[in-house]
Scaffold this motif. Structure first.
Motif, mmCIF file in Angstrom:
data_model
loop_
_atom_site.group_PDB
_atom_site.id
_atom_site.type_symbol
_atom_site.label_atom_id
_atom_site.label_comp_id
_atom_site.label_asym_id
_atom_site.label_seq_id
_atom_site.Cartn_x
_atom_site.Cartn_y
_atom_site.Cartn_z
ATOM 1 N N ALA A 9 35.492 36.798 67.182
ATOM 2 C CA ALA A 9 35.932 36.352 65.859
ATOM 3 C C ALA A 9 35.716 37.455 64.835
ATOM 4 O O ALA A 9 34.689 38.144 64.837
ATOM 5 C CB ALA A 9 35.164 35.106 65.452
ATOM 6 N N LYS A 10 36.704 37.646 63.959
ATOM 7 C CA LYS A 10 36.602 38.636 62.894
ATOM 8 C C LYS A 10 35.881 38.028 61.708
ATOM 9 O O LYS A 10 35.928 36.815 61.485
ATOM 10 C CB LYS A 10 37.986 39.098 62.452
ATOM 11 N N ALA A 11 35.233 38.884 60.949
ATOM 12 C CA ALA A 11 34.547 38.430 59.738
ATOM 13 C C ALA A 11 35.594 38.001 58.714
ATOM 14 O O ALA A 11 36.637 38.656 58.561
ATOM 15 C CB ALA A 11 33.680 39.534 59.170
ATOM 16 N N PRO A 12 35.376 36.901 58.002
ATOM 17 C CA PRO A 12 36.355 36.457 57.001
ATOM 18 C C PRO A 12 36.445 37.453 55.843
ATOM 19 O O PRO A 12 35.448 38.057 55.444
ATOM 20 C CB PRO A 12 35.812 35.113 56.529
ATOM 21 N N VAL A 13 37.645 37.627 55.335
ATOM 22 C CA VAL A 13 37.882 38.532 54.218
ATOM 23 C C VAL A 13 37.446 37.827 52.935
ATOM 24 O O VAL A 13 37.873 36.701 52.673
ATOM 25 C CB VAL A 13 39.370 38.918 54.134
ATOM 26 N N PRO A 14 36.598 38.470 52.122
ATOM 27 C CA PRO A 14 36.164 37.803 50.888
ATOM 28 C C PRO A 14 37.347 37.638 49.927
ATOM 29 O O PRO A 14 38.209 38.519 49.826
ATOM 30 C CB PRO A 14 35.112 38.740 50.302
ATOM 31 N N ALA A 15 37.385 36.511 49.244
ATOM 32 C CA ALA A 15 38.479 36.228 48.314
ATOM 33 C C ALA A 15 38.344 37.100 47.068
ATOM 34 O O ALA A 15 37.258 37.256 46.521
ATOM 35 C CB ALA A 15 38.455 34.762 47.928
ATOM 36 N N GLN A 16 39.461 37.679 46.641
ATOM 37 C CA GLN A 16 39.477 38.496 45.433
ATOM 38 C C GLN A 16 39.569 37.585 44.219
ATOM 39 O O GLN A 16 40.309 36.611 44.224
ATOM 40 C CB GLN A 16 40.690 39.437 45.448
ATOM 41 N N PRO A 17 38.822 37.884 43.146
ATOM 42 C CA PRO A 17 38.937 37.060 41.943
ATOM 43 C C PRO A 17 40.322 37.227 41.316
ATOM 44 O O PRO A 17 40.959 38.276 41.434
ATOM 45 C CB PRO A 17 37.845 37.604 41.021
ATOM 46 N N ALA A 18 40.792 36.175 40.681
ATOM 47 C CA ALA A 18 42.118 36.200 40.064
ATOM 48 C C ALA A 18 42.125 37.149 38.866
ATOM 49 O O ALA A 18 41.148 37.257 38.141
ATOM 50 C CB ALA A 18 42.501 34.797 39.621
ATOM 51 N N LYS A 19 43.252 37.836 38.689
ATOM 52 C CA LYS A 19 43.391 38.756 37.557
ATOM 53 C C LYS A 19 43.669 37.981 36.276
ATOM 54 O O LYS A 19 44.285 36.925 36.295
ATOM 55 C CB LYS A 19 44.525 39.744 37.805
ATOM 56 N N CYS A 20 43.236 38.525 35.175
ATOM 57 C CA CYS A 20 43.452 37.930 33.861
ATOM 58 C C CYS A 20 44.935 38.060 33.506
ATOM 59 O O CYS A 20 45.543 39.114 33.724
ATOM 60 C CB CYS A 20 42.582 38.647 32.839
ATOM 61 N N GLU A 21 45.537 36.998 32.970
ATOM 62 C CA GLU A 21 46.964 37.001 32.624
ATOM 63 C C GLU A 21 47.307 37.952 31.469
ATOM 64 O O GLU A 21 48.216 38.754 31.594
ATOM 65 C CB GLU A 21 47.430 35.579 32.290
ATOM 66 N N PRO A 22 46.626 37.887 30.301
ATOM 67 C CA PRO A 22 47.045 38.714 29.172
ATOM 68 C C PRO A 22 46.952 40.222 29.426
ATOM 69 O O PRO A 22 47.808 40.986 28.995
ATOM 70 C CB PRO A 22 46.097 38.311 28.046
ATOM 71 N N CYS A 23 45.907 40.666 30.133
ATOM 72 C CA CYS A 23 45.717 42.112 30.309
ATOM 73 C C CYS A 23 46.138 42.599 31.688
ATOM 74 O O CYS A 23 46.170 43.804 31.925
ATOM 75 C CB CYS A 23 44.264 42.484 30.050
ATOM 76 N N GLY A 24 46.435 41.699 32.609
ATOM 77 C CA GLY A 24 46.846 42.101 33.945
ATOM 78 C C GLY A 24 45.716 42.666 34.783
ATOM 79 O O GLY A 24 45.944 43.380 35.742
ATOM 80 N N GLY A 25 44.469 42.388 34.413
ATOM 81 C CA GLY A 25 43.322 42.855 35.179
ATOM 82 C C GLY A 25 42.747 44.174 34.714
ATOM 83 O O GLY A 25 41.803 44.670 35.302
ATOM 84 N N THR A 26 43.298 44.777 33.654
ATOM 85 C CA THR A 26 42.781 46.060 33.183
ATOM 86 C C THR A 26 41.644 45.907 32.191
ATOM 87 O O THR A 26 40.828 46.813 32.056
ATOM 88 C CB THR A 26 43.889 46.885 32.498
ATOM 89 N N GLY A 27 41.596 44.797 31.462
ATOM 90 C CA GLY A 27 40.565 44.596 30.454
ATOM 91 C C GLY A 27 40.974 45.097 29.076
ATOM 92 O O GLY A 27 40.253 44.904 28.100
#
Length: 63
Positions: free
Chosen positions: A11-29
């Protein structure tokens, strides 16, 4: 008696879920803020500002 072969893959190790990106900035901050000058407040350009939705972290909040 013949030996039994294992045909299942480990069995492979589960891939950790990535947090959702912010809508207004697109994840840049950062978000673009229009700079206004003069008595009539005409727009002359844009500068970077801190995203108030995620406070610069780039990840969406739960609320």
């Amino acid at each position: 008696m013949a030996t039994k072969r294992a045909t299942t893959k480990p069995a492979k190790a589960p891939v950790p879920a990535q947090p959702a990106k912010c809508e207004p900035c697109g994840g840049t901050g950062n978000v673009a803020v229009t700079v206004r000058v003069g008595r009539k407040r005409r727009p002359v350009g844009q500068q970077d500002g801190l995203c108030l939705a995620c406070l610069g972290s780039g990840t969406a909040s739960e609320s």
